[in-house]
Design an enzyme around this catalytic site. Sequence first.
Site, PDB file in Angstrom:
ATOM      1  N   LYS A 117       0.811  -1.237   0.000  1.00  0.00           N
ATOM      2  CA  LYS A 117       0.000   0.000   0.000  1.00  0.00           C
ATOM      3  C   LYS A 117       0.838   1.278   0.000  1.00  0.00           C
ATOM      4  CE  LYS A 117      -2.711  -2.544  -0.626  1.00  0.00           C
ATOM      5  NZ  LYS A 117      -3.118  -2.498  -2.030  1.00  0.00           N
ATOM      6  N   TYR A 120       6.321   7.955  -1.654  1.00  0.00           N
ATOM      7  CA  TYR A 120       5.067   8.194  -2.377  1.00  0.00           C
ATOM      8  C   TYR A 120       4.779   9.701  -2.413  1.00  0.00           C
ATOM      9  CZ  TYR A 120       0.079   7.522  -3.509  1.00  0.00           C
ATOM     10  OH  TYR A 120      -1.162   7.544  -4.104  1.00  0.00           O
ATOM     11  N   HIS A 146       7.917  -7.543  -1.394  1.00  0.00           N
ATOM     12  CA  HIS A 146       7.558  -6.802  -0.181  1.00  0.00           C
ATOM     13  C   HIS A 146       8.514  -7.173   0.956  1.00  0.00           C
ATOM     14  CE1 HIS A 146       4.034  -4.890  -1.690  1.00  0.00           C
ATOM     15  NE2 HIS A 146       3.258  -5.952  -1.739  1.00  0.00           N
ATOM     16  N   TRP A 163       1.781   1.860  -8.694  1.00  0.00           N
ATOM     17  CA  TRP A 163       2.272   3.043  -9.416  1.00  0.00           C
ATOM     18  C   TRP A 163       3.713   2.824  -9.888  1.00  0.00           C
ATOM     19  CZ3 TRP A 163       2.620   8.520  -6.722  1.00  0.00           C
ATOM     20  CH2 TRP A 163       2.730   9.508  -7.690  1.00  0.00           C
ATOM     21  N   SER A 202      -4.944   2.989   3.809  1.00  0.00           N
ATOM     22  CA  SER A 202      -5.038   2.285   2.523  1.00  0.00           C
ATOM     23  C   SER A 202      -5.140   0.776   2.741  1.00  0.00           C
ATOM     24  CB  SER A 202      -3.806   2.625   1.674  1.00  0.00           C
ATOM     25  OG  SER A 202      -3.912   2.057   0.399  1.00  0.00           O
TER      26      SER A 202
HETATM   27  P1  A3P Z   1      -5.033   4.740  -1.427  1.00  0.00           P
HETATM   28  O1  A3P Z   1      -5.681   3.528  -0.828  1.00  0.00           O
HETATM   29  O2  A3P Z   1      -4.547   5.713  -0.396  1.00  0.00           O
HETATM   30  O3  A3P Z   1      -5.843   5.398  -2.490  1.00  0.00           O
HETATM   31  P2  A3P Z   1      -0.042  -0.507  -3.540  1.00  0.00           P
HETATM   32  O4  A3P Z   1       0.018  -0.343  -5.004  1.00  0.00           O
HETATM   33  O5  A3P Z   1       1.298  -0.560  -2.880  1.00  0.00           O
HETATM   34  O6  A3P Z   1      -0.956  -1.618  -3.148  1.00  0.00           O
HETATM   35  O7  A3P Z   1      -0.689   0.844  -2.969  1.00  0.00           O
HETATM   36  C1  A3P Z   1      -2.024   1.180  -3.238  1.00  0.00           C
HETATM   37  C2  A3P Z   1      -2.190   2.671  -3.022  1.00  0.00           C
HETATM   38  O8  A3P Z   1      -1.605   3.368  -4.134  1.00  0.00           O
HETATM   39  C3  A3P Z   1      -3.659   3.061  -3.007  1.00  0.00           C
HETATM   40  O9  A3P Z   1      -3.703   4.219  -2.180  1.00  0.00           O
HETATM   41  C4  A3P Z   1      -3.912   3.395  -4.470  1.00  0.00           C
HETATM   42  O10 A3P Z   1      -5.051   4.198  -4.672  1.00  0.00           O
HETATM   43  C5  A3P Z   1      -2.618   4.116  -4.810  1.00  0.00           C
HETATM   44  N1  A3P Z   1      -2.307   4.101  -6.248  1.00  0.00           N
HETATM   45  C6  A3P Z   1      -2.496   3.101  -7.138  1.00  0.00           C
HETATM   46  N2  A3P Z   1      -2.089   3.475  -8.355  1.00  0.00           N
HETATM   47  C7  A3P Z   1      -1.626   4.749  -8.243  1.00  0.00           C
HETATM   48  C8  A3P Z   1      -1.091   5.680  -9.177  1.00  0.00           C
HETATM   49  N3  A3P Z   1      -0.957   5.394 -10.453  1.00  0.00           N
HETATM   50  N4  A3P Z   1      -0.724   6.890  -8.704  1.00  0.00           N
HETATM   51  C9  A3P Z   1      -0.860   7.211  -7.391  1.00  0.00           C
HETATM   52  N5  A3P Z   1      -1.374   6.372  -6.465  1.00  0.00           N
HETATM   53  C10 A3P Z   1      -1.743   5.136  -6.883  1.00  0.00           C
END
Ligand code: A3P
Length: 303
Positions: free
Chosen positions: A74, A205, A137, A79, A167
């Site tokens: 998370k 992030y 991870h 991304w 998240s």
């Molecule tokens: P939120 O739940 O705060 O919206 P991971 O990819 O490590 O599982 O993390 C997920 C988090 O990254 C989520 O945060 C998600 O919405 C956010 N996320 C996913 N794709 C993204 C992107 N392209 N740019 C920015 N945040 C992104």
Amino acid sequence: MTSSSVPIYLGDEDLTQETRDLLSSLPSEKGWLVSQIYQFEGSWHTQGLVQGILNCQKNFKAKDSDIILATTPKSGTTWLKALLFALIHRDKFPVSSKHPLLATNPHPLVPYLEADYRVSPDVDFSELPSPRLMQTHLQHHSLPASIKSSSCKIVYCCRDPKDVFVSLWHFGRKLSPEETAEYPIEKVYWYESRKNPNKVLFVTYEELKKQTEVEVKRIADFIGCGFTAEEEVSEIVKLCSFESLSKLEVNRQGKLPNGIESNSYFRKGEIGGWRDTLSESLAEVIDRTTEEKFRGSGLKFSC
Ligand code: A3P
């Protein structure tokens, strides 16, 4: 495995005798998403993931040219997977209407090491195009030895623990609505990035969100595919943005091969969203824990 939609790699089935023996010697607690979790090398994992980690540590052979994305769940994995994939393969896949990220969720494009080793101890990554891009991870001390001893590069991304907490809580609620989570924080990658800046790149992030182009260029330089003066970074930034990816049909509908719904990885994509969810007192506890952990390191989360 619980009756909820817990991903395949977290499941408790088909454990080897070696894993069972190890598990019986580990501290364990009632689990989140699964019945029981186990403390292995300082982190809490499901039984299935412990087996995946063991296989990964034993069998994964890093190449000098590999690029490893390390994150806590998370913290921006999706991304970074999209950005790194787009950066590395931009000669083969220029940003266009046929780009793989427009048709495939970022997760299947970048293997998740310990999860893939959970599904198969003999998983073979030799077919991946060079440089191979893979994600983990794992904490730094749990990485397979060859990742540390080879010249492969590690891009580590973390995020304000308060936003990670929120998240993760939402993600877990989707997977298993009746349960809730606690969140561990890691710091060794920070120290490794200071000690050996050619080996480990530390990304947050928050900085990626605040100055995306600057950070993406820094990442590209680090992994050895820096931008020329003529090249545009903005196209890749736009392609991989939350706004673009979250609207794609492939990321809104259906499930990934691991059983997780594709849209679970896209919620809000903001910084500081914890303010709407966490109580002041819980936010303070998380801040204090983070501060104590990182005291004297120079790392600050500000949002
Ligand atoms: P939120 O739940 O705060 O919206 P991971 O990819 O490590 O599982 O993390 C997920 C988090 O990254 C989520 O945060 C998600 O919405 C956010 N996320 C996913 N794709 C993204 C992107 N392209 N740019 C920015 N945040 C992104």
